[in-house]
Design an enzyme around this catalytic site. Structure first.
Site, short mmCIF file in Angstrom:
data_model
loop_
_atom_site.label_atom_id
_atom_site.label_comp_id
_atom_site.label_asym_id
_atom_site.label_seq_id
_atom_site.Cartn_x
_atom_site.Cartn_y
_atom_site.Cartn_z
N GLU A 167 47.36 -16.58 115.19
CA GLU A 167 46.21 -16.45 114.27
C GLU A 167 45.85 -14.97 114.08
O GLU A 167 44.69 -14.61 113.87
CB GLU A 167 44.97 -17.24 114.75
CG GLU A 167 45.21 -18.66 115.21
CD GLU A 167 45.74 -19.61 114.16
OE1 GLU A 167 46.31 -19.13 113.16
OE2 GLU A 167 45.60 -20.83 114.34
N GLY A 175 47.90 -14.54 145.23
CA GLY A 175 49.10 -14.05 145.89
C GLY A 175 50.31 -14.92 145.58
O GLY A 175 50.49 -15.38 144.45
N SER A 186 52.28 -24.38 114.42
CA SER A 186 51.73 -25.20 115.50
C SER A 186 51.49 -26.61 114.98
O SER A 186 50.88 -26.80 113.93
CB SER A 186 50.41 -24.63 115.99
OG SER A 186 50.58 -23.31 116.41
N1 COS Z 1 38.38 -13.71 103.72
C1 COS Z 1 38.59 -13.94 102.40
N2 COS Z 1 39.41 -13.20 101.64
C2 COS Z 1 40.03 -12.16 102.23
C3 COS Z 1 39.86 -11.84 103.59
C4 COS Z 1 38.98 -12.66 104.34
N3 COS Z 1 38.77 -12.44 105.64
N4 COS Z 1 40.61 -10.76 103.91
C5 COS Z 1 41.23 -10.40 102.78
N5 COS Z 1 40.88 -11.25 101.77
C6 COS Z 1 41.31 -11.18 100.39
C7 COS Z 1 40.93 -9.84 99.78
O1 COS Z 1 39.59 -9.87 99.30
C8 COS Z 1 41.93 -9.72 98.67
O2 COS Z 1 41.57 -10.55 97.60
P1 COS Z 1 41.10 -9.97 96.17
O3 COS Z 1 42.20 -9.06 95.74
O4 COS Z 1 40.90 -11.18 95.34
O5 COS Z 1 39.83 -9.21 96.48
C9 COS Z 1 43.19 -10.33 99.26
O6 COS Z 1 42.72 -11.22 100.29
C10 COS Z 1 44.15 -9.31 99.83
O7 COS Z 1 43.48 -8.62 100.86
P2 COS Z 1 44.10 -7.33 101.58
O8 COS Z 1 44.41 -6.31 100.53
O9 COS Z 1 43.17 -6.95 102.67
O10 COS Z 1 45.47 -7.89 102.14
P3 COS Z 1 46.56 -7.23 103.08
O11 COS Z 1 47.89 -7.56 102.56
O12 COS Z 1 46.23 -5.79 103.34
O13 COS Z 1 46.42 -8.10 104.43
C11 COS Z 1 45.69 -8.63 106.63
C12 COS Z 1 45.33 -8.13 105.22
C13 COS Z 1 46.62 -7.68 107.36
C14 COS Z 1 44.34 -8.63 107.34
C15 COS Z 1 46.28 -10.05 106.55
O14 COS Z 1 47.58 -10.02 106.00
C16 COS Z 1 46.33 -10.75 107.87
O15 COS Z 1 45.30 -11.25 108.36
N6 COS Z 1 47.53 -10.84 108.48
C17 COS Z 1 47.73 -11.62 109.68
C18 COS Z 1 48.17 -12.99 109.34
C19 COS Z 1 47.93 -13.94 110.46
O16 COS Z 1 46.88 -13.93 111.10
N7 COS Z 1 48.86 -14.83 110.69
C20 COS Z 1 48.68 -15.78 111.75
C21 COS Z 1 49.40 -17.03 111.57
S1 COS Z 1 48.80 -18.08 110.34
S2 COS Z 1 50.08 -19.61 110.39
#
Ligand code: COS
Length: 382
Positions: A364, A340, A159
């Site tokens: 997001e 409608g 965006s």
């Molecule tokens: N705030 C800070 N750190 C976070 C966090 C948060 N909300 N969520 C996860 N982390 C950290 C974790 O603590 C971990 O770090 P450490 O290993 O140092 O503890 C790391 O990030 C990896 O976390 P996790 O294992 O939960 O990662 P996953 O690969 O399982 O991914 C999701 C988690 C699915 C929640 C994430 O990939 C996500 O939000 N995906 C969507 C992306 C998105 O919203 N994209 C939109 C467009 S942005 S242009």
């Protein structure tokens, strides 16, 4: 417990509502049709102090915070979701620099992005790294001799990417470490090796341009690293926790706007010899729309309150965004139904709002990703 806005917040709400009515509503249909970024309106939002929301005054910001951002974004979204999206997404740049940037970066970038001189963008998504953001493949390999990072790769669906002067790029400084090798680097428009690819043609929020970013040996000075190497994923997730409140505010505004239009229309539209407001079937639509929107509103404000008071808001921000987004789709659907045939026509704003609402369930973080975030937090007892 106090659910009321402060006198300053009430004033800001009135100011934002007036701004939306005078400056945003008149151009909403046109920028939806042309897909043109509303540069004049962005400048006016900067003059009104909206682009500086969330950044302290010492760095050129407006000195207010997350609740104020919800107020302004939702008021603008009532009239034009694309303009609200532009504003809300723009503020992510400053919030990341404020939280993770060093003093030099704050002084260099914040005054310009908060006073509207420059648009900021946030680039995490890649063709094969959407919901699975941790599998990003763009690299930023450090060249010791030049003291520069060399970026290669492609970001997509960004965006404001084509309009932004400053962009936060998430790239692997150590590809062998996966998401633990991801870092956050500021790329500036015009840097050699950085170009804009495809501009997407979309279903909704058409004036908020969505671009592909291409990095072909793009050289960036080492001082553009934000935070530490390898901390990019945490920075991105923290930024998204905040950005999700912005999308929730946008979804809330869309629903509130559609509800307002429906109430007005039901009083004015006469069928079977009386205003359609007297028809019980439609009254029940209004009851559902109003109840769910009120509930969505308080979850959004609660998320903003938690963030503004420095409390963990990951779960509540995800709930607020998931719920407000689904509600925006629900409410715009019923609002269009109430209108409608007129609702289906481009002369009325409902079909645009219906299209604009959909993205709030996707960007997001999709609703499905939010359910992952929420359920993990609940199951972990957080
Ligand atoms: N705030 C800070 N750190 C976070 C966090 C948060 N909300 N969520 C996860 N982390 C950290 C974790 O603590 C971990 O770090 P450490 O290993 O140092 O503890 C790391 O990030 C990896 O976390 P996790 O294992 O939960 O990662 P996953 O690969 O399982 O991914 C999701 C988690 C699915 C929640 C994430 O990939 C996500 O939000 N995906 C969507 C992306 C998105 O919203 N994209 C939109 C467009 S942005 S242009």
């Amino acid at each position: 417990m106090d659910f009321s806005l402060t006198p300053q917040q009430t004033m800001l709400q009135k100011l934002a509502a007036k701004f939306a009515e005078n400056e945003v509503e008149p151009i909403a249909a046109e920028i939806d049709r042309t897909g043109k970024f509303p540069a004049d309106t962005f400048e006016k939002m900067a003059k009104a102090g909206f682009t500086g929301i969330g950044t302290p005054k010492e760095y050129g910001g407006s000195g207010c915070g997350d609740v104020e951002k919800v107020i302004v974004v939702s008021e603008i979204a009532k009239k034009c979701a694309a303009t609200a999206a532009i504003l809300s997404i723009h503020t992510i740049f400053a919030s990341v620099i404020m939280k993770f940037g060093n003093e030099d970066q704050k002084k260099k970038y914040l005054p310009e992005v908060t006073n509207g001189g420059a648009l900021g963008a946030f680039a995490l998504t890649e063709p094969n790294a959407g919901s699975d953001a941790g599998s990003a493949k763009t690299t930023a390999i450090f060249d010791e001799s030049a003291g520069e990072y060399v970026l290669n790769g492609t970001k997509c669906f960004i965006s404001g990417g084509s309009q932004a002067k400053y962009l936060l790029i998430f790239a692997l400084t150590d590809p062998s470490k996966g998401l633990k090798g991801l870092s956050c680097i500021i790329v500036e428009k015009g840097m050699p090796g950085f170009s804009i690819g495809k501009i997407e043609d979309k279903l909704g929020i058409c004036a908020s341009e969505t671009a592909e970013l291409i990095f072909d040996n793009c050289r960036v000075p080492k001082e553009n690293l934000v935070g530490r190497e390898g901390k990019g994923f945490n920075i991105a997730m923290t930024a998204l926790d905040g950005a999700r409140i912005g999308v929730a505010a946008q979804a809330l505004g869309i629903a509130e706007g559609a509800l307002d239009l429906s109430v007005k229309y039901m009083h004015e539209r006469v069928q079977f010899g009386k205003p359609i407001a007297s028809l019980q079937g439609l009254q029940w639509y209004i009851a559902d729309m109003a109840t769910k929107t009120e509930a969505a509103k308080w979850l959004v404000y609660y998320a903003a309150y938690l963030k503004s008071t420095g409390q963990n808001h990951t779960k509540i921000a995800a709930m607020a965004k998931y719920n407000a987004a689904e509600n925006a789709r629900f409410v715009t659907n019923l609002a269009l139904q109430i209108h409608g045939g007129y609702g289906f026509m481009k002369d009325y704003p409902l079909e645009r709002m219906y299209r604009d609402a959909k993205i709030t369930e996707i960007y997001e973080g999709t609703s499905e990703i939010h359910k992952v975030v929420i359920s993990r937090a609940v199951l972990d007892g957080k």
